[in-house]
Design an enzyme around this catalytic site. Structure first.
Site, short mmCIF file in Angstrom:
data_model
loop_
_atom_site.label_atom_id
_atom_site.label_comp_id
_atom_site.label_asym_id
_atom_site.label_seq_id
_atom_site.Cartn_x
_atom_site.Cartn_y
_atom_site.Cartn_z
N ASN A 40 0.83 -1.21 0.00
CA ASN A 40 0.00 0.00 0.00
C ASN A 40 0.86 1.26 0.00
O ASN A 40 1.86 1.32 0.71
CB ASN A 40 -0.90 0.01 1.24
N GLU B 292 -3.10 0.19 -3.85
CA GLU B 292 -2.33 -0.98 -3.45
C GLU B 292 -1.85 -1.76 -4.66
O GLU B 292 -2.56 -1.95 -5.63
CB GLU B 292 -3.09 -1.86 -2.47
#
Ligand code: ADP
Ligand code: MG
Length: 163
Positions: free
Chosen positions: A28, A94
């Site tokens: 992320n 992500e």
């Protein structure tokens, strides 16, 4: 905005939902409109491109190029959006790197070169259906990247970065 799009930052912890256990860990990045101005305008969905990772020297995958860069480049597939399956209220970015790592790389600096769009964000009835689609996204990403020659551009930074 036109492709390729760029985004960079330090890999942070995500929601800890165990993507790793499903075989699709996602690194992320912080979503900050001040750093990535196009992030608010882009369609939520799945994108593909390259991730350039600055891995710690001790990392087995660390293979510095002769050009004094400490970044390694890997193909990637990523999601930008709310992940309706999980009903998030903030957008996340992500990245699933298409490479097997023997260690985590939280805190590593990651530069993304987003080469194109695969599909819009979808909601799912089951986790199995979600995983199936992500696995297909990985195939699409690899095929698309094979047709394009942008791996070298993922290494560039600084002034050349689109905003
Ligand atoms: P989190 O919720 O903290 O993001 P994940 O289960 O999604 O946890 O795992 C993400 C972490 O796994 C990344 O931050 C990275 O350190 C590590 N990782 C290992 N292999 C990969 C990979 N191929 N792609 C992305 N992240 C990976
Ligand atoms: Mg994650």
């Amino acid at each position: 905005p036109p492709f390729p799009l760029r985004m960079e930052g330090k890999v942070i912890s995500g929601f800890g939902r165990g993507s790793k256990e499903l075989g699709i860990p996602t690194a992320n990045l912080p979503v900050d409109a001040a750093v990535t101005p196009w992030i608010g305008d882009i369609t939520s969905g799945v994108y593909f491109g390259y991730a350039a990772l600055s891995l710690p020297a001790a990392h087995p995958q660390h293979a510095p190029s002769p050009a004094s860069s400490s970044f390694s480049v890997f193909p990637m597939v990523m999601s930008i959006g709310y992940n309706p399956f999980y009903k998030n209220t903030v957008r996340s970015a992500e990245v699933h790197v298409l490479h097997e790592f023997s260690q985590d790389f939280y805190d590593a600096h990651m530069r993304l070169l987003i080469a194109g769009f695969i599909r819009e964000e979808k909601d799912y009835k089951s986790l199995e259906a979600l995983i199936q689609d992500i696995n297909f996204d990985c195939v699409v990403a690899r095929k698309s990247l094979d047709r394009q020659g942008w791996a070298h551009a993922a290494l560039e930074g600084g002034d050349g970065w689109l905003t």
